[in-house]
Design a protein around this motif. Structure first.
Motif, PDB file in Angstrom:
ATOM      1  N   GLU A 251      20.819  30.420  15.644  1.00 34.20           N
ATOM      2  CA  GLU A 251      21.353  31.057  14.436  1.00 34.20           C
ATOM      3  C   GLU A 251      20.281  31.879  13.730  1.00 34.20           C
ATOM      4  O   GLU A 251      20.586  32.869  13.067  1.00 34.20           O
TER       5      GLU A 251
ATOM      6  N   LEU B 140      17.912  36.352  14.998  1.00 31.17           N
ATOM      7  CA  LEU B 140      17.778  37.712  14.467  1.00 31.17           C
ATOM      8  C   LEU B 140      17.296  37.695  13.024  1.00 31.17           C
ATOM      9  O   LEU B 140      16.394  38.437  12.660  1.00 31.17           O
ATOM     10  N   VAL B 141      17.913  36.834  12.254  1.00 28.46           N
ATOM     11  CA  VAL B 141      17.596  36.766  10.836  1.00 28.46           C
ATOM     12  C   VAL B 141      17.210  35.323  10.513  1.00 28.46           C
ATOM     13  O   VAL B 141      17.913  34.397  10.933  1.00 28.46           O
ATOM     14  N   PRO B 142      16.129  35.124   9.805  1.00 29.59           N
ATOM     15  CA  PRO B 142      15.755  33.742   9.458  1.00 29.59           C
ATOM     16  C   PRO B 142      16.860  33.050   8.679  1.00 29.59           C
ATOM     17  O   PRO B 142      17.646  33.697   7.978  1.00 29.59           O
ATOM     18  N   LEU B 143      16.890  31.756   8.821  1.00 34.33           N
ATOM     19  CA  LEU B 143      17.902  30.991   8.105  1.00 34.33           C
ATOM     20  C   LEU B 143      17.634  31.043   6.605  1.00 34.33           C
ATOM     21  O   LEU B 143      16.489  31.090   6.164  1.00 34.33           O
ATOM     22  N   SER B 144      18.709  31.017   5.852  1.00 37.49           N
ATOM     23  CA  SER B 144      18.536  30.919   4.408  1.00 37.49           C
ATOM     24  C   SER B 144      18.015  29.527   4.088  1.00 37.49           C
ATOM     25  O   SER B 144      18.117  28.594   4.884  1.00 37.49           O
ATOM     26  N   SER B 145      17.473  29.397   2.904  1.00 39.30           N
ATOM     27  CA  SER B 145      16.923  28.093   2.514  1.00 39.30           C
ATOM     28  C   SER B 145      18.018  27.043   2.461  1.00 39.30           C
ATOM     29  O   SER B 145      17.811  25.893   2.850  1.00 39.30           O
ATOM     30  N   VAL B 146      19.200  27.455   2.015  1.00 38.75           N
ATOM     31  CA  VAL B 146      20.307  26.499   1.959  1.00 38.75           C
ATOM     32  C   VAL B 146      20.667  26.035   3.361  1.00 38.75           C
ATOM     33  O   VAL B 146      20.832  24.837   3.628  1.00 38.75           O
ATOM     34  N   ARG B 147      20.761  27.024   4.235  1.00 43.41           N
ATOM     35  CA  ARG B 147      21.126  26.693   5.611  1.00 43.41           C
ATOM     36  C   ARG B 147      20.015  25.875   6.283  1.00 43.41           C
ATOM     37  O   ARG B 147      20.296  24.911   6.998  1.00 43.41           O
TER      38      ARG B 147
ATOM     39  N   TRP C  76      16.989  39.685   5.238  1.00 43.27           N
ATOM     40  CA  TRP C  76      16.626  38.278   5.363  1.00 43.27           C
ATOM     41  C   TRP C  76      16.943  37.567   4.055  1.00 43.27           C
ATOM     42  O   TRP C  76      16.817  38.165   2.967  1.00 43.27           O
ATOM     43  N   PRO C  77      17.313  36.320   4.137  1.00 39.96           N
ATOM     44  CA  PRO C  77      17.691  35.603   2.902  1.00 39.96           C
ATOM     45  C   PRO C  77      16.475  35.166   2.099  1.00 39.96           C
ATOM     46  O   PRO C  77      15.339  35.141   2.589  1.00 39.96           O
ATOM     47  N   ASP C  78      16.734  34.817   0.877  1.00 37.34           N
ATOM     48  CA  ASP C  78      15.752  34.165  -0.012  1.00 37.34           C
ATOM     49  C   ASP C  78      14.511  35.010  -0.245  1.00 37.34           C
ATOM     50  O   ASP C  78      13.397  34.478  -0.327  1.00 37.34           O
TER      51      ASP C  78
END
Lengths: 269, 440
Positions: free
Chosen positions: A198, A201-208, B377-379
């Protein structure tokens, strides 16, 4: 050869009363002689049990002391075959009786005394060997008033409830521990792979990421808990097995030991 | 005993099954149709309306031309020797095309609240190039009633006569300036200038037009120029401060340099002249200039496409008072926003994670064009714009992407995407509906 040397007097003695009795007594003598012959033949053929039976039947008819010697010899030979001390002891009795009768009549006893000595030595050796082996054995009563003290043979009790419980706990521990550990580690591995895919491509969000970390932690915790619980159960099961094994290895309580006596021998279980 | 063991095993198995279910992290929603713009777990834009266009498209603008609650589009089409503009409405359904402007040399157009409209329906302003070598442009406003352009009312604003001292030979770009909701106070106009024939060979004062104050139907307006720039070739309205109205950024070539700058004009300036310029670090001509609040801080960033520089640059306000803008560290972001020959961009939270993403269209070396999404990208802290390009879709077989526009076609609060394609037979408008997982 030994039998023949001793059988001669028996045969001669067996013929003597046959000449001086009545016709009925003649039949008894004839039967006794026939049994003697059959016993001798069986003896020569090594059929000592048959020989013993025939010698005993002949003695019942003829009452010839020589037959006691032959019977003793037949029992001694039977002992050589089956190593049953009962034969040896019986032979000792027969030889001893033969000696007593002959000595009471002033007749020669031949090598009967030497035979008794040999037999007693053999019996003593066998009994000493048997005493050294901790297992059930036939113990001959000592000639002395008090029986010779012998080591008490022991017999394990059958597996008890503790054994089954221990085995169950041990197997259950293995299954539960392996199952929990495998499930935990597999689940964590799957979560790690899923998170990696997951986040390719894009790092996981902190929540995820926190969600994955929480579940991975739970999975790992279950795995380690499984290992711990499984190990504890395995140890407990093993302890139960050991305890029961030790308890089964001890001699049975006095009230539960059986002792049978009679006919010149004692059997301990 | 056996029964007890069997029961234990069954109980343990049940616990394991239950526990293993507890460790499952719900995968981000699958895409119902991965034939559109698709990136697993991130972007799911599924094909929607595919509308044939009566000409080759050259530009899209988001608009509100009716009151059906969803966005519409203004679509610039080639028409013979000129260009025209169509209103594309009912895009969530079968689609409807309505011609708005007559064929002309239309250089730009923009939906605009020309007179203010409490219903939120916009009019359409078109920027037209004429043959006049001195005053060569005019602005035409097509008014829109409750029904799409049913009134047919049209008000023209002729630039001629208003630019006598500020010659605008070739107007090229237009932006409506207002409060961004229901009232415009003017437009920013970028002009390519050249020496006026009667003043040759002296370089004339070069200009970015800012029309102010509010326009009335008579067409009166004021215009300003700025001699610091030799050419302006793109303009965008942007919210750069806390003022009531939008501000303006011009992509311009300074008189004393060769690199593009973004010249900024703020709505609270006494004189609406560019008061600041952002120097672009040698990325070449800005082919398109956008403004979008990428980091959610309430101040929009400038996103510039450098078609020949094969890069997209972002400029962000680094200081509030006095307002100061600076491009992002080009070394830090050099490998991130580098696509070959960027054509167009559109902005929106396409992934549903709360971060504004950038949809881009670009040329490939093999002559094809592609659409993709720079997935933020998140956060990230404000001012940090790391992204990954995904959800790529390449057009072949003679089709080429011309423009992109983010718009809302349903009530799911997720931006949808419209793609204008030039085809062998003319063009088509392809709509992608956002069904992204909103993973958060």
């Amino acid at each position: 050869m030994l039998l023949w040397a001793l059988a001669g007097p028996v045969a001669a003695q067996a013929q003597t009363p046959a000449e001086s009795v009545s016709a009925a007594e003649g039949d008894v003598q004839a039967d006794g002689q026939r049994l003697f012959d059959e016993a001798s033949a069986a003896y020569n053929l090594g059929k000592f049990a048959d020989a013993i039976a025939k010698f005993e039947a002949a003695y019942a008819l003829l009452k010839a002391p020589s037959l006691l010697y032959n019977l003793g010899q037949a029992h001694a030979k039977a002992y050589e075959i089956d190593q049953d001390l009962a034969h040896l002891r019986q032979a000792r009795v027969l030889f001893t009786n033969f000696i007593k009768i002959r000595e009471s009549t002033g007749e020669a006893t031949g090598d009967a005394k030497e035979r008794v000595a040999e037999i007693e030595a053999e019996i003593a050796a066998k009994e000493q060997a048997a005493a050294a082996v901790p297992r059930p054995a036939l113990v001959a009563p000592a000639p002395a008033p008090a029986p010779t003290p012998t080591p008490t043979p022991t017999r394990r009790r059958p597996p008890g409830a503790l054994t089954y419980a221990g085995a169950g706990v041990l197997v259950g521990g293995l299954l539960a521990g392996a199952g929990l550990a495998a499930t935990g580690f597999v689940s964590r591995g799957r979560l790690v792979d899923q998170a990696a895919a997951e986040g390719t491509l894009v790092p996981l969000s902190s929540v995820r990421a926190d969600e994955y970390a929480a579940h991975e932690g739970q999975a790992a915790a279950m795995a380690y808990a499984g290992i711990g619980v499984g190990a504890a159960l395995v140890v407990t099961g093993a302890a139960l097995l050991i305890v029961d094994h030790v308890r089964r290895g001890k001699p049975a309580a006095a009230g539960k030991r059986a002792r049978f006596t009679g006919a010149g021998m004692a059997v301990n279980f | 005993m056996r029964a007890a063991m069997r029961g234990s095993v069954v109980a343990i198995a049940c616990v394991l099954v239950a526990q293993s279910g507890c460790f499952a992290v719900e995968p981000v929603g699958p895409c119902v149709d991965s034939t559109g713009l698709f990136e697993a777990g991130q972007v799911c834009l599924v094909p929607g309306l595919d509308l044939a266009l009566p000409g080759a498209p050259w530009q899209l603008r988001r608009a509100v031309f009716d009151k059906d609650g969803v966005d519409d589009l203004a679509v610039g089409l080639a028409s013979g020797d000129g260009r025209t503009v169509y209103a594309a409405t009912e895009l969530a359904g079968a689609g409807k095309l309505t011609q708005v402007a007559s064929p002309a040399v239309i250089q730009d157009f923009v939906p605009s609240f020309v007179y203010g409209d409490p219903t939120g329906v916009q009019d359409l302003a078109t920027l037209i190039e004429t043959d006049d070598l001195i005053n060569g442009g005019k602005l035409t406003v097509h008014t829109c009633g409750d029904d799409v352009f049913a009134s047919g009312e049209s008000v023209s604003f002729d630039l001629r006569g208003k630019t006598l001292s500020l010659p605008c030979i070739r107007p090229v770009s237009l932006a409506a300036v207002g409060d961004g909701v229901a009232a415009d106070i003017g437009w920013g106009i970028a002009c390519d200038s050249m020496p006026a024939p009667d003043k040759s060979p002296v370089e004339p004062a070069d200009i970015g037009f800012f029309l102010s104050p509010a326009i009335d139907k008579s067409g009166s307006f004021e215009a300003y120029g700025d001699p610091r720039y030799s050419s302006t070739h793109a303009v965008v309205a942007a919210r750069l401060n806390d003022g009531a109205f939008l501000d303006i950024g011009f992509a311009a070539v300074p008189s004393s340099g060769n690199s593009d700058v973004i010249a900024l004009t703020y709505d609270n300036d006494d004189v609406a002249r560019p008061s600041e310029s952002v120097v672009m670090p040698g990325q070449g001509l800005i082919s398109r200039l956008y403004a979008a609040d990428l980091d959610g801080d309430g101040v929009e960033e400038f996103v510039a496409l450098h078609r020949k520089g094969d890069v997209i640059t972002i400029s962000r306000r680094t200081q509030k008072d006095p307002p100061t803008y600076a491009p992002l560290d080009q070394e830090l972001y050099a490998g991130i926003f580098a696509v070959p020959s960027p054509l167009a961009a559109a902005f929106g939270d396409f992934t549903g994670d709360g971060e504004v993403d950038i949809a881009v269209a670009f040329d490939n070396e093999d002559g094809t064009t592609s659409v993709g999404v720079y997935i933020r990208w998140p956060d990230q802290d404000p001012g940090v714009f790391f992204s990954s390009l995904g959800a790529l879709r390449t057009y072949t077989d003679g089709e080429a992407v011309v423009d992109l526009m983010a718009l809302t076609l349903d009530d799911d609060d997720k931006p949808d995407l419209a793609v204008a394609l030039a085809t062998a037979s003319g063009g088509r408008l392809q709509v992608f509906l956002n069904r992204s997982p909103s993973s958060g």
